[in-house]
Design a protein around this motif. Structure first.
Motif, mmCIF file in Angstrom:
data_model
loop_
_atom_site.group_PDB
_atom_site.id
_atom_site.type_symbol
_atom_site.label_atom_id
_atom_site.label_comp_id
_atom_site.label_asym_id
_atom_site.label_seq_id
_atom_site.Cartn_x
_atom_site.Cartn_y
_atom_site.Cartn_z
ATOM 1 N N ILE A 420 -3.589 -108.930 11.734
ATOM 2 C CA ILE A 420 -5.049 -108.999 11.689
ATOM 3 C C ILE A 420 -5.539 -109.377 10.288
ATOM 4 N N PRO A 421 -5.111 -108.689 9.199
ATOM 5 C CA PRO A 421 -5.517 -109.171 7.868
ATOM 6 C C PRO A 421 -4.952 -110.550 7.544
ATOM 7 N N MET A 422 -3.768 -110.883 8.102
ATOM 8 C CA MET A 422 -3.235 -112.231 7.879
ATOM 9 C C MET A 422 -4.147 -113.293 8.497
ATOM 10 N N LEU A 423 -4.676 -113.009 9.681
ATOM 11 C CA LEU A 423 -5.637 -113.930 10.299
ATOM 12 C C LEU A 423 -6.892 -114.046 9.438
ATOM 13 N N MET A 424 -7.312 -112.921 8.847
ATOM 14 C CA MET A 424 -8.461 -112.956 7.939
ATOM 15 C C MET A 424 -8.160 -113.849 6.742
ATOM 16 N N GLY A 425 -6.861 -113.970 6.402
ATOM 17 C CA GLY A 425 -6.446 -114.819 5.286
ATOM 18 C C GLY A 425 -6.760 -116.286 5.510
ATOM 19 N N PHE A 426 -6.934 -116.713 6.776
ATOM 20 C CA PHE A 426 -7.359 -118.088 7.037
ATOM 21 C C PHE A 426 -8.773 -118.326 6.518
ATOM 22 N N GLY A 427 -9.544 -117.233 6.357
ATOM 23 C CA GLY A 427 -10.878 -117.368 5.783
ATOM 24 C C GLY A 427 -10.837 -117.218 4.275
ATOM 25 N N CYS A 428 -10.352 -116.048 3.810
ATOM 26 C CA CYS A 428 -10.272 -115.786 2.366
ATOM 27 C C CYS A 428 -9.245 -114.689 2.131
ATOM 28 N N SER A 429 -8.436 -114.854 1.092
ATOM 29 C CA SER A 429 -7.371 -113.893 0.811
ATOM 30 C C SER A 429 -7.904 -112.558 0.309
ATOM 31 N N VAL A 430 -9.090 -112.557 -0.305
ATOM 32 C CA VAL A 430 -9.614 -111.323 -0.908
ATOM 33 C C VAL A 430 -9.933 -110.271 0.156
ATOM 34 N N PRO A 431 -10.836 -110.544 1.134
ATOM 35 C CA PRO A 431 -11.058 -109.526 2.171
ATOM 36 C C PRO A 431 -9.825 -109.272 3.024
ATOM 37 N N ALA A 432 -8.943 -110.285 3.139
ATOM 38 C CA ALA A 432 -7.716 -110.104 3.913
ATOM 39 C C ALA A 432 -6.826 -109.047 3.263
ATOM 40 N N MET A 433 -6.708 -109.090 1.931
ATOM 41 C CA MET A 433 -5.918 -108.075 1.226
ATOM 42 C C MET A 433 -6.566 -106.699 1.341
ATOM 43 N N MET A 434 -7.902 -106.684 1.318
ATOM 44 C CA MET A 434 -8.597 -105.402 1.507
ATOM 45 C C MET A 434 -8.317 -104.837 2.898
ATOM 46 N N GLY A 435 -8.148 -105.742 3.869
ATOM 47 C CA GLY A 435 -7.891 -105.330 5.237
ATOM 48 C C GLY A 435 -6.561 -104.627 5.422
ATOM 49 N N THR A 436 -5.656 -104.724 4.437
ATOM 50 C CA THR A 436 -4.356 -104.050 4.548
ATOM 51 C C THR A 436 -4.486 -102.534 4.428
ATOM 52 N N ARG A 437 -5.679 -102.055 4.079
ATOM 53 C CA ARG A 437 -5.885 -100.605 3.980
ATOM 54 C C ARG A 437 -5.723 -99.906 5.326
ATOM 55 N N THR A 438 -5.878 -100.661 6.405
ATOM 56 C CA THR A 438 -5.739 -100.073 7.741
ATOM 57 C C THR A 438 -4.277 -99.850 8.113
ATOM 58 N N LEU A 439 -3.345 -100.376 7.314
ATOM 59 C CA LEU A 439 -1.918 -100.240 7.621
ATOM 60 C C LEU A 439 -1.431 -98.859 7.179
ATOM 61 N N GLU A 440 -0.697 -98.203 8.057
ATOM 62 C CA GLU A 440 -0.245 -96.840 7.785
ATOM 63 C C GLU A 440 0.902 -96.810 6.772
ATOM 64 N N SER A 441 1.809 -97.782 6.851
ATOM 65 C CA SER A 441 2.998 -97.786 6.009
ATOM 66 C C SER A 441 2.736 -98.502 4.686
ATOM 67 N N GLU A 442 3.102 -97.848 3.573
ATOM 68 C CA GLU A 442 2.938 -98.456 2.253
ATOM 69 C C GLU A 442 3.830 -99.689 2.117
ATOM 70 N N LYS A 443 5.013 -99.634 2.721
ATOM 71 C CA LYS A 443 5.926 -100.774 2.690
ATOM 72 C C LYS A 443 5.328 -101.971 3.420
ATOM 73 N N GLU A 444 4.736 -101.708 4.582
ATOM 74 C CA GLU A 444 4.125 -102.788 5.369
ATOM 75 C C GLU A 444 2.920 -103.376 4.637
ATOM 76 N N LYS A 445 2.163 -102.533 3.933
ATOM 77 C CA LYS A 445 1.011 -102.993 3.169
ATOM 78 C C LYS A 445 1.448 -103.929 2.044
ATOM 79 N N LYS A 446 2.499 -103.537 1.304
ATOM 80 C CA LYS A 446 3.013 -104.393 0.228
ATOM 81 C C LYS A 446 3.528 -105.714 0.779
ATOM 82 N N LEU A 447 4.260 -105.629 1.876
ATOM 83 C CA LEU A 447 4.827 -106.831 2.483
ATOM 84 C C LEU A 447 3.723 -107.788 2.928
#
Length: 744
Positions: A420-447
């Motif tokens: 979902i944040p990766m799809l947001m990346g098609f618009g802009c990387s900034v809000p897409a990176m913010m969208g990673t806050r919804t990810l439960e795993s810290e490893k998945e967020k970094k990845l």
């Protein structure tokens, strides 16, 4: 007077907000938080009312930044009224949030949205019975069709003037005694909204416990006095169960569902059988994306030239090779208009005494106007591509894409939630990176953050449009699609490598709601597009204009501050570019006497990606002929890939720093971006060069496939080593659990 809009995601809250506020709406961030904030004015009441659109949430528990923002505003922001938007097609789940909102001592009006949908299905809702049960006014509406909105606001305006005390479903429940004791305690300490705070204390809410530290001992004593020895009560689960029991009890007679024929599928179910198919789901998504690129970038929209039906077509736009796509046609019109404006501006400069060849004329025409207009030329194509992406999102299709991608991504250490944040990346990387806050795993967020630049953002579209129009005029749509697809494939391969090296572990579980399919509301759709276009224009006329002035100055003066002809190779910029370009010669695009210009363009793009095109317009003279001379097709593809994979922009770097919360991981991430860009482009160019010195689109795609195959072999080798290491240990190579007991 101000009203807050609160509701679940996909409940139609944003559509209602756009209907109420229209052109008065503005978007920013909540103070100290990077969660989006929308405000506007509703002017059809006796007085103007401020409308605050809170983030879509499922509860008022502090699990996500959105929930904390909404909760803090409702408790501390002192709105005069809360309009709770509820999805009529999913009433039970939506009313869970309603039971929490009703605990706050603020006037509430419930807007049951999407009534047109359930009426079409034959379902009826007795709003009078629900209103009696919940104790607040209920207004049935259709935000999409703009039905009953005036009635809703009239009721809300009158209700906002009447005080209201909070009510809780816990009163009279099996844990009602504990709740009432805590309610008395909170009232003694004169806490505002006592019902809400008493309920949260009983839940063991972490924010509430922190804010109630002054009487935490009394809270513990009350809870302890009702605890049976050896039986610890899970109050949070108990309260959730009571809420749902209350909702079910009150919905039992309020909703009459239409009898569904046995075996008959709804419209949504029929569409989902195709679009979320186990085999055809992903190919259909790729087909839709290619159609979007074809409509946006193709110079031969109907494939007439490929079929031999036409040669060149004379038109007021010049000689055309086939019928251009809507995106190319609009881009040509804008280009003609900007050329006309440039001619007028150049003539005006002459009248004012700034003759061609002088530094003033060079600054205004060759610097600022050339750089900004080169970016604005591609505005129609950018807006058109956003139209397709927004349409897929608003219809509910993007949620399905995340669902079908979950199956594919899980083996790479990611879940559909990360897509979902990766799809947001098609618009802009900034809000897409913010969208990673919804990810439960810290490893998945970094990845996910490390893979984010590989999903081409809107700022990179002018690069693809400019290069493909100049170097691949007959297959621009195919090459743009190849760039986007390359990014996705490289992201998948990089995820495999990272999963087996730096970021070992499995993906988190993924559960999401599938919204019903619906057509976008035209007004909301246009407001969304205007926001995108406005943001692009503002960037072009501020950041890009400023950067083109710097580029023009560095490319027009020597280190002795002598003004020379634009494009001379003894300027400050040329000297810097020539010193760096040797590093990039193996990648193809930095070769030759003009190679330093491409290198400089890449570095200016690190500030903002739109700067790549504006810099090239200044250095290459802004003509397609110059670009064709500057790049072979293979070198052009390598150049596009490098801009796709390297550092997105400084705003994205700052966001990554904020989200990663570690300077070490920030530098690892930046290094990973630059190393990936260099290695991939090196392989693509060197392998592509083996075919011929003048590789075309087919050879380039074959070269990219060869690189993907090499990467696949490397990853496969890593996985084999991992399996070998797991011999004799059932958990050594498994990401499925943390028990260490092996599979049963």
């Amino acid at each position: 007077m101000k009203f807050a809009l609160a509701g679940n995601p996909n409940s139609g809250k944003t559509t209602l907000f756009n209907n109420l506020t229209g052109s008065t709406a503005h978007v920013g961030n909540w103070p100290g938080v990077t969660v989006e904030k929308k405000e506007g004015k509703y002017k059809k009441l006796p007085e103007a009312v401020g409308i605050i659109d809170l983030p879509g949430i499922y509860s008022l528990s502090p699990y996500t930044p959105e929930e904390v923002v909404s909760r803090n505003f409702l408790i501390e922001g002192k709105p005069d009224l809360i309009i709770n938007i509820v999805d009529a097609t999913n009433l039970e789940r939506n009313l869970y949030l309603t039971t929490q909102i009703l605990e706050i001592g603020i006037p509430v009006v419930i807007a049951i949205n999407m009534m047109d949908v359930i009426n079409k299905e034959g379902t009826t809702i007795d709003t009078g019975a629900l209103e009696k049960s919940l104790g607040v006014p209920i207004v049935p509406i259709s935000a999409l069709r703009n039905e009953n909105i005036k009635t809703l606001m009239d009721v809300a305006y009158l209700r906002a003037k009447l005080p209201r005390d909070g009510t809780s479903v816990l009163d009279g429940s099996p844990i009602g005694k504990q709740y009432n004791k805590l309610l008395d305690l909170v009232k003694r300490h004169q806490v505002e909204h006592p019902v809400f705070h008493a309920t949260k204390l009983l839940e063991g809410d972490e924010l509430e416990i922190k804010h109630s530290a002054a009487f935490s001992g009394e809270v513990a004593d009350i809870k302890q006095s009702y605890t049976v020895e050896g039986q610890e009560t899970d109050y949070e689960a108990e309260i959730a169960d009571i809420r749902y029991q209350y909702i079910t009890q009150n919905l039992k007679d309020a909703i009459v569902k239409a009898q569904k024929e046995k075996g008959k599928l709804s419209r949504t179910e029929k569409i989902d059988k195709v679009l979320t198919h186990r085999i055809w789901g992903i190919p259909l998504f790729l087909l839709f994306m290619f159609a979007a690129f074809h409509l946006t970038f193709s110079s031969d929209f109907l494939f007439l030239n490929q079929l031999g039906a036409v040669g060149t077509i004379p038109s007021f736009l010049g000689e055309l090779n086939g019928i251009p796509s809507p995106g190319v046609f609009l881009q040509m019109l804008v280009e003609l208009f900007l050329e006309w404006i440039g001619g007028l501006l150049s003539g005006l400069m002459g009248v004012l005494g700034a003759a061609e060849g002088g530094w003033v004329h060079g600054l205004i025409i060759d610097g600022v106007y050339s750089g900004v207009s080169s970016v604005l030329t591609f505005l129609p194509q950018i807006v058109l591509l956003f139209v397709f992406l927004a349409f897929m999102e608003d219809t509910g299709y993007m949620a399905r894409v995340a669902f079908i991608m979950d199956r594919a991504l899980r083996r790479f250490g990611l879940s559909g939630r990360a897509f979902i944040p990766m799809l947001m990346g098609f618009g802009c990387s900034v809000p897409a990176m913010m969208g990673t806050r919804t990810l439960e795993s810290e490893k998945e967020k970094k990845l996910t953050i490390m893979l984010m630049p590989f999903f081409s953002c809107g700022a990179k579209m002018p690069i693809w449009a400019a290069i493909t129009a100049a170097v691949f005029p007959a297959s621009a749509d195919i090459m743009v699609f190849a760039v986007y697809l390359s990014g996705i494939l490289i992201a998948i391969l990089a995820a495999l490598i990272l999963k087996n090296t730096l970021l070992k572990g499995g993906a988190s579980h993924f559960i999401m709601e599938m919204p019903s399919y619906r057509l976008p509301q035209i007004k909301s759709f246009m407001i969304h597009l205007w926001d995108k276009a406005k943001g692009f224009i503002i960037r072009a006329t501020t950041i890009i204009a400023a950067s083109t002035i710097v580029i023009w100055f560095l490319s027009s003066f020597t280190f002795r501050f002598e003004y020379v002809e634009l494009g001379s190779d003894n300027t400050m910029l040329a000297s810097i570019g020539k010193a760096l370009h040797y590093i990039f010669i193996p990648l193809g695009f930095a070769d030759g006497s003009e190679g330093w210009k491409a290198v400089v363009s890449i570095f200016t793009g690190l500030i903002a990606k739109e700067g790549v095109v504006s810099t090239m317009a200044v250095l290459y003279g802004g003509t397609e002929e110059a670009l064709i001379l500057g790049f072979t097709p293979l070198a052009a593809f390598s150049f596009m890939l490098f801009n796709l994979l390297c550092i997105p922009c400084m705003a994205a770097v700052a966001t990554a720093r904020s989200e990663l919360k570690s300077r070490k991981w920030l530098w690892i991430t930046i290094g990973f971006w630059m190393l990936t860009a260099y290695v991939v482009c090196l392989l693509v160019y060197q392998i592509g060069s083996l075919f011929s010195g003048s590789a075309g689109a087919l050879e380039i795609i074959v070269a990219a496939a060869a690189v993907a195959f090499v990467a696949f072999i490397i990853v496969r080798s890593l996985r084999k080593k991992k399996k070998a290491a797991a011999a004799g240990n059932p958990c050594a190579g498994c990401d499925g659990c943390d028990t260490g007991r092996g599979c049963k």
